[in-house]
Design a protein around this motif. Structure first.
Motif, PDB file in Angstrom:
ATOM      1  N   MET A  87       0.817  -1.206   0.000  1.00 26.18           N
ATOM      2  CA  MET A  87       0.000   0.000   0.000  1.00 26.18           C
ATOM      3  C   MET A  87       0.861   1.270   0.000  1.00 26.18           C
ATOM      4  O   MET A  87       0.434   2.292  -0.501  1.00 26.18           O
ATOM      5  CB  MET A  87      -0.941   0.025   1.210  1.00 26.18           C
ATOM      6  CG  MET A  87      -2.020  -1.026   1.171  1.00 26.18           C
ATOM      7  SD  MET A  87      -3.218  -0.649  -0.095  1.00 26.18           S
ATOM      8  CE  MET A  87      -4.180  -2.113  -0.107  1.00 26.18           C
ATOM      9  N   GLN A  88       2.051   1.164   0.580  1.00 28.12           N
ATOM     10  CA  GLN A  88       2.960   2.313   0.604  1.00 28.12           C
ATOM     11  C   GLN A  88       3.372   2.701  -0.816  1.00 28.12           C
ATOM     12  O   GLN A  88       3.515   3.876  -1.128  1.00 28.12           O
ATOM     13  CB  GLN A  88       4.191   1.979   1.459  1.00 28.12           C
ATOM     14  CG  GLN A  88       5.095   3.154   1.711  1.00 28.12           C
ATOM     15  CD  GLN A  88       4.440   4.234   2.572  1.00 28.12           C
ATOM     16  OE1 GLN A  88       3.407   4.017   3.203  1.00 28.12           O
ATOM     17  NE2 GLN A  88       5.027   5.401   2.577  1.00 28.12           N
ATOM     18  N   ILE A 143       1.556   2.300  -3.538  1.00 23.80           N
ATOM     19  CA  ILE A 143       0.398   2.984  -4.140  1.00 23.80           C
ATOM     20  C   ILE A 143       0.360   4.430  -3.661  1.00 23.80           C
ATOM     21  O   ILE A 143       0.138   5.353  -4.444  1.00 23.80           O
ATOM     22  CB  ILE A 143      -0.913   2.246  -3.802  1.00 23.80           C
ATOM     23  CG1 ILE A 143      -0.950   0.879  -4.485  1.00 23.80           C
ATOM     24  CG2 ILE A 143      -2.127   3.078  -4.200  1.00 23.80           C
ATOM     25  CD1 ILE A 143      -2.119   0.008  -4.084  1.00 23.80           C
ATOM     26  N   ASN A 144       0.595   4.628  -2.363  1.00 16.93           N
ATOM     27  CA  ASN A 144       0.599   5.973  -1.783  1.00 16.93           C
ATOM     28  C   ASN A 144       1.636   6.855  -2.475  1.00 16.93           C
ATOM     29  O   ASN A 144       1.347   7.985  -2.887  1.00 16.93           O
ATOM     30  CB  ASN A 144       0.883   5.864  -0.283  1.00 16.93           C
ATOM     31  CG  ASN A 144       0.689   7.182   0.440  1.00 16.93           C
ATOM     32  OD1 ASN A 144       0.205   8.157  -0.114  1.00 16.93           O
ATOM     33  ND2 ASN A 144       1.076   7.208   1.696  1.00 16.93           N
ATOM     34  N   LEU A 169      -5.804   9.493  -2.960  1.00 19.16           N
ATOM     35  CA  LEU A 169      -4.626   9.771  -2.144  1.00 19.16           C
ATOM     36  C   LEU A 169      -5.035  10.139  -0.719  1.00 19.16           C
ATOM     37  O   LEU A 169      -4.385   9.730   0.247  1.00 19.16           O
ATOM     38  CB  LEU A 169      -3.798  10.901  -2.772  1.00 19.16           C
ATOM     39  CG  LEU A 169      -2.550  11.338  -2.011  1.00 19.16           C
ATOM     40  CD1 LEU A 169      -1.572  10.178  -1.852  1.00 19.16           C
ATOM     41  CD2 LEU A 169      -1.883  12.510  -2.726  1.00 19.16           C
ATOM     42  N   TYR A 179      -7.561   9.026   0.944  1.00 18.05           N
ATOM     43  CA  TYR A 179      -7.873   7.778   1.662  1.00 18.05           C
ATOM     44  C   TYR A 179      -6.599   7.063   2.096  1.00 18.05           C
ATOM     45  O   TYR A 179      -6.517   6.527   3.196  1.00 18.05           O
ATOM     46  CB  TYR A 179      -8.719   6.846   0.795  1.00 18.05           C
ATOM     47  CG  TYR A 179     -10.183   7.036   1.012  1.00 18.05           C
ATOM     48  CD1 TYR A 179     -10.840   6.405   2.049  1.00 18.05           C
ATOM     49  CD2 TYR A 179     -10.915   7.883   0.203  1.00 18.05           C
ATOM     50  CE1 TYR A 179     -12.188   6.597   2.276  1.00 18.05           C
ATOM     51  CE2 TYR A 179     -12.258   8.090   0.408  1.00 18.05           C
ATOM     52  CZ  TYR A 179     -12.887   7.447   1.447  1.00 18.05           C
ATOM     53  OH  TYR A 179     -14.213   7.650   1.670  1.00 18.05           O
ATOM     54  N   TYR A 180      -5.604   7.062   1.240  1.00 14.11           N
ATOM     55  CA  TYR A 180      -4.350   6.380   1.582  1.00 14.11           C
ATOM     56  C   TYR A 180      -3.585   7.104   2.676  1.00 14.11           C
ATOM     57  O   TYR A 180      -2.797   6.497   3.384  1.00 14.11           O
ATOM     58  CB  TYR A 180      -3.483   6.175   0.331  1.00 14.11           C
ATOM     59  CG  TYR A 180      -3.929   4.946  -0.412  1.00 14.11           C
ATOM     60  CD1 TYR A 180      -3.307   3.727  -0.212  1.00 14.11           C
ATOM     61  CD2 TYR A 180      -5.009   4.991  -1.279  1.00 14.11           C
ATOM     62  CE1 TYR A 180      -3.741   2.585  -0.862  1.00 14.11           C
ATOM     63  CE2 TYR A 180      -5.456   3.866  -1.928  1.00 14.11           C
ATOM     64  CZ  TYR A 180      -4.816   2.667  -1.717  1.00 14.11           C
ATOM     65  OH  TYR A 180      -5.267   1.542  -2.352  1.00 14.11           O
ATOM     66  N   LYS A 181      -3.824   8.388   2.829  1.00 13.53           N
ATOM     67  CA  LYS A 181      -3.157   9.144   3.885  1.00 13.53           C
ATOM     68  C   LYS A 181      -4.029   9.252   5.134  1.00 13.53           C
ATOM     69  O   LYS A 181      -3.653   9.901   6.104  1.00 13.53           O
ATOM     70  CB  LYS A 181      -2.796  10.540   3.379  1.00 13.53           C
ATOM     71  CG  LYS A 181      -1.665  10.531   2.370  1.00 13.53           C
ATOM     72  CD  LYS A 181      -1.233  11.944   2.084  1.00 13.53           C
ATOM     73  CE  LYS A 181       0.062  11.967   1.344  1.00 13.53           C
ATOM     74  NZ  LYS A 181       1.211  11.761   2.189  1.00 13.53           N
ATOM     75  N   LEU A 189      -8.755   1.929  -6.232  1.00 16.32           N
ATOM     76  CA  LEU A 189      -7.780   2.129  -5.158  1.00 16.32           C
ATOM     77  C   LEU A 189      -8.473   2.416  -3.825  1.00 16.32           C
ATOM     78  O   LEU A 189      -8.053   1.909  -2.774  1.00 16.32           O
ATOM     79  CB  LEU A 189      -6.819   3.258  -5.520  1.00 16.32           C
ATOM     80  CG  LEU A 189      -5.905   2.978  -6.716  1.00 16.32           C
ATOM     81  CD1 LEU A 189      -5.135   4.224  -7.106  1.00 16.32           C
ATOM     82  CD2 LEU A 189      -4.963   1.825  -6.419  1.00 16.32           C
ATOM     83  N   LYS A 239      -8.262   0.115  -0.378  1.00 11.33           N
ATOM     84  CA  LYS A 239      -7.909   0.664   0.936  1.00 11.33           C
ATOM     85  C   LYS A 239      -9.032   0.424   1.943  1.00 11.33           C
ATOM     86  O   LYS A 239      -8.780   0.032   3.092  1.00 11.33           O
ATOM     87  CB  LYS A 239      -7.601   2.159   0.806  1.00 11.33           C
ATOM     88  CG  LYS A 239      -7.214   2.820   2.096  1.00 11.33           C
ATOM     89  CD  LYS A 239      -5.940   2.233   2.670  1.00 11.33           C
ATOM     90  CE  LYS A 239      -5.504   2.998   3.915  1.00 11.33           C
ATOM     91  NZ  LYS A 239      -4.423   2.334   4.611  1.00 11.33           N
ATOM     92  N   GLN A 298      -9.035  -3.178   2.936  1.00 17.05           N
ATOM     93  CA  GLN A 298      -7.938  -3.441   3.871  1.00 17.05           C
ATOM     94  C   GLN A 298      -8.320  -2.964   5.276  1.00 17.05           C
ATOM     95  O   GLN A 298      -8.089  -3.672   6.260  1.00 17.05           O
ATOM     96  CB  GLN A 298      -6.664  -2.736   3.415  1.00 17.05           C
ATOM     97  CG  GLN A 298      -5.487  -2.934   4.341  1.00 17.05           C
ATOM     98  CD  GLN A 298      -4.327  -2.028   4.007  1.00 17.05           C
ATOM     99  OE1 GLN A 298      -4.503  -0.896   3.569  1.00 17.05           O
ATOM    100  NE2 GLN A 298      -3.123  -2.531   4.222  1.00 17.05           N
TER     101      GLN A 298
END
Length: 153
Positions: A1-2, A4-5, A57, A59-61, A133, A137, A140
């Motif tokens: 996942m990192q 993708i971030n 992005l 969501y990933y952060k 994406l 997330k 996960q």
């Protein structure tokens, strides 16, 4: 996942640079009484892609929007159930938007933009990609809710 971030950060930064350059060119062209019809169209298309990929992005952060004023008053058990229901509904909604985005992309693919005559579908690829994406997330996050405390990251 990192990975993708980092990729989303890079793409978002590149799109922001492109958008800034296009708008700057547009401003100077208008100041010089020049008309660049392609600049407005390209800026709009880049902004669309930037918005959707920027949402992924976020969501990933961990920057998704939450209003928890009322939820914070719930007992801990009820908060956990609320979080689980919200996570499940979020996964379902992301799948619905992903599916709708793919249908939209199928309909628009091959349609040229007015000024540039580029395929509109290229820019709107950002919709299904970003929601795929987001779905990954959210999934996960949902799975991690069921892991014992010591196994969570």
């Amino acid at each position: 996942m990192q990975k993708i971030n980092k990729t989303l950060e890079g793409i978002s930064a590149l799109l922001l640079i492109i958008l800034t350059a296009i708008v700057t060119i547009q401003i100077f062209a208008r100041a010089a009484s020049l008309s660049l019809p392609w600049s407005e169209e390209l800026a709009r298309q880049v902004l669309i892609a930037f918005s959707f990929l920027g949402g992924a992005l976020a969501y990933y952060k961990g920057g998704e929007l939450k209003i928890t004023m009322l939820i914070d008053l719930f007992p801990k058990t009820l908060r956990k159930w609320n979080d689980l229901i919200i996570a499940i509904l979020s996964v379902i909604v992301s799948l619905i938007v992903l599916y709708s985005g793919m249908l939209f992309l199928k309909d628009i693919w091959g349609t040229p933009t007015v000024a540039l005559r580029w395929n509109k579908g290229i820019f709107f690829l950002a919709i299904p990609i970003s929601f795929l994406l987001i779905f990954l997330k959210l999934s996960q996050n949902l799975v991690s809710m069921f892991k014992p405390k010591g196994m969570q990251r």
